[in-house]
Design a protein around this motif. Structure first.
Motif, PDB file in Angstrom:
ATOM      1  N   LYS A 290      20.497 -24.649 -15.745  1.00  0.00           N
ATOM      2  CA  LYS A 290      18.930 -25.179 -15.503  1.00  0.00           C
ATOM      3  C   LYS A 290      18.979 -26.696 -15.704  1.00  0.00           C
ATOM      4  CE  LYS A 290      16.591 -21.083 -17.022  1.00  0.00           C
ATOM      5  NZ  LYS A 290      16.151 -20.153 -18.114  1.00  0.00           N
TER       6      LYS A 290
ATOM      7  N   CYS B 288      21.640 -28.894 -14.945  1.00  0.00           N
ATOM      8  CA  CYS B 288      22.205 -29.056 -13.652  1.00  0.00           C
ATOM      9  C   CYS B 288      21.095 -29.401 -12.745  1.00  0.00           C
ATOM     10  CB  CYS B 288      23.271 -28.134 -13.351  1.00  0.00           C
ATOM     11  SG  CYS B 288      24.873 -28.299 -14.197  1.00  0.00           S
ATOM     12  N   ASN B 289      20.346 -28.547 -12.505  1.00  0.00           N
ATOM     13  CA  ASN B 289      19.187 -28.692 -11.471  1.00  0.00           C
ATOM     14  C   ASN B 289      18.296 -29.781 -12.107  1.00  0.00           C
ATOM     15  OD1 ASN B 289      20.222 -26.911  -9.699  1.00  0.00           O
ATOM     16  ND2 ASN B 289      18.688 -25.091 -10.389  1.00  0.00           N
TER      17      ASN B 289
ATOM     18  N   SER C  26      20.020 -33.007 -11.459  1.00  0.00           N
ATOM     19  CA  SER C  26      19.911 -33.540 -10.053  1.00  0.00           C
ATOM     20  C   SER C  26      18.436 -34.027  -9.648  1.00  0.00           C
ATOM     21  CB  SER C  26      20.240 -32.316  -9.328  1.00  0.00           C
ATOM     22  OG  SER C  26      21.485 -31.825  -9.530  1.00  0.00           O
ATOM     23  N   GLU C  27      17.395 -33.346  -9.937  1.00  0.00           N
ATOM     24  CA  GLU C  27      16.157 -33.705  -9.739  1.00  0.00           C
ATOM     25  C   GLU C  27      15.723 -35.118 -10.341  1.00  0.00           C
ATOM     26  OE1 GLU C  27      13.320 -30.041  -8.609  1.00  0.00           O
ATOM     27  OE2 GLU C  27      13.840 -30.175 -10.489  1.00  0.00           O
TER      28      GLU C  27
ATOM     29  N   ASN D 204      19.761 -33.404  -4.493  1.00  0.00           N
ATOM     30  CA  ASN D 204      19.447 -31.972  -4.046  1.00  0.00           C
ATOM     31  C   ASN D 204      19.949 -30.975  -5.298  1.00  0.00           C
ATOM     32  OD1 ASN D 204      20.299 -33.229  -1.071  1.00  0.00           O
ATOM     33  ND2 ASN D 204      18.273 -32.456  -1.501  1.00  0.00           N
ATOM     34  N   LYS D 205      19.090 -30.049  -5.755  1.00  0.00           N
ATOM     35  CA  LYS D 205      19.675 -29.162  -6.652  1.00  0.00           C
ATOM     36  C   LYS D 205      20.484 -28.351  -6.019  1.00  0.00           C
ATOM     37  CE  LYS D 205      15.744 -26.871  -7.206  1.00  0.00           C
ATOM     38  NZ  LYS D 205      14.586 -25.963  -7.545  1.00  0.00           N
ATOM     39  N   TYR D 206      21.627 -28.032  -6.906  1.00  0.00           N
ATOM     40  CA  TYR D 206      22.693 -27.258  -6.449  1.00  0.00           C
ATOM     41  C   TYR D 206      22.624 -25.934  -6.531  1.00  0.00           C
ATOM     42  CZ  TYR D 206      27.968 -26.651  -5.570  1.00  0.00           C
ATOM     43  OH  TYR D 206      28.937 -26.400  -5.192  1.00  0.00           O
TER      44      TYR D 206
ATOM     45  N   GLY E  82      23.869 -32.154  -5.575  1.00  0.00           N
ATOM     46  CA  GLY E  82      23.421 -32.278  -7.126  1.00  0.00           C
ATOM     47  C   GLY E  82      24.522 -31.850  -7.993  1.00  0.00           C
TER      48      GLY E  82
ATOM     49  N   ARG F 228      26.532 -29.894 -11.086  1.00  0.00           N
ATOM     50  CA  ARG F 228      27.021 -28.594 -11.061  1.00  0.00           C
ATOM     51  C   ARG F 228      27.923 -28.110 -12.399  1.00  0.00           C
ATOM     52  NH1 ARG F 228      32.001 -27.931  -9.358  1.00  0.00           N
ATOM     53  NH2 ARG F 228      32.598 -29.495  -7.666  1.00  0.00           N
TER      54      ARG F 228
END
Length: 218
Positions: free
Chosen positions: A72, A74-75, A78-79, A84-86, A104, A106
């Motif tokens: 969570k 990592c996402n 990224s945002e 882009n979410k991985y 993104g 990871r």
């Protein structure tokens, strides 16, 4: 800050071994980016607006985080970074899938982690253990700020000791189901626990005070 922490890991190959299963296999590593440091409590708190750590300190590694927490993060990172979410996370059944083509952040794979830890060395410890790791004999029963010990040849700090690190991979789904791999040893482990070749596993909801993570990008 996290953008400045990412360093390039070159393409290569590695032979991995699992002592429990008595198996070896080869893996090809494509070039990727790895964070020089473990994710700190400061960065985790900025992104997730919470700090689950037991041993507090903004430059100490975040710990007491599950594999799902790391995914969570990592996402969310990224945002917040415009990437882009991985991962696609299915909240209902807590399943996680990779989003193909995403750029993104990871978790490193198991093979990427060991390759990065060894840094092209054949040794299971990339230096004198006292110089490179916080472990049972010098940690005084707690984590320490990241980056205080010597790095490996790839410029990565705390790959051994301080806290264990979650990786992406399932360990052995036929035997352990959804258990995920973590690597590197922690502050409560002896020298033999802090080896590039050591591999542990637990349920993706598992969290404890010597387990954290770092991030990668393809």
């Amino acid at each position: 800050m996290i953008k400045d922490w990412m360093t390039s890991i070159p393409k290569g190959e590695i032979c991995l071994r699992d002592d429990r299963k008595k198996t070896t296999w080869n893996a090809t590593i494509e070039p990727f980016l790895m964070s020089k440091y473990l994710i700190t409590q400061e960065i985790y708190s900025e992104v997730m607006l919470t700090n689950p750590s037991i041993s507090r300190g903004i430059q100490k590694p975040v710990e007491n985080v599950s594999w799902f927490d790391a995914i969570k993060f990592c996402n969310a990172l990224s945002e917040s970074s415009g990437l882009n979410k991985y991962y696609h996370v299915n909240v209902e059944n807590e399943s996680v899938e990779i989003i193909q083509g995403a750029n993104g952040y990871r978790l490193p794979t198991d093979a990427e982690w060991e390759y990065s830890c060894r840094a092209l060395s054949e040794s299971v410890q990339y230096g004198v253990i006292e110089d490179i790791a916080w472990y049972e004999r010098n940690a005084n029963g707690t984590t320490h700020e990241v980056g205080l010990k010597q790095s490996n040849e790839f410029g990565l700090f705390d790959m051994l000791g301080n806290v264990w690190e979650w990786c992406w991979d399932l360990y052995d789904p036929d035997v352990y189901g959804s258990y995920r791999i973590f690597r590197g040893g922690g502050w409560s482990d002896d020298s033999r626990g802090c080896l590039a070749s050591n591999r542990r596993r637990s349920h993706p909801t598992y969290a404890i005070d010597d387990l954290g993570f770092r991030v990668a990008r393809s």
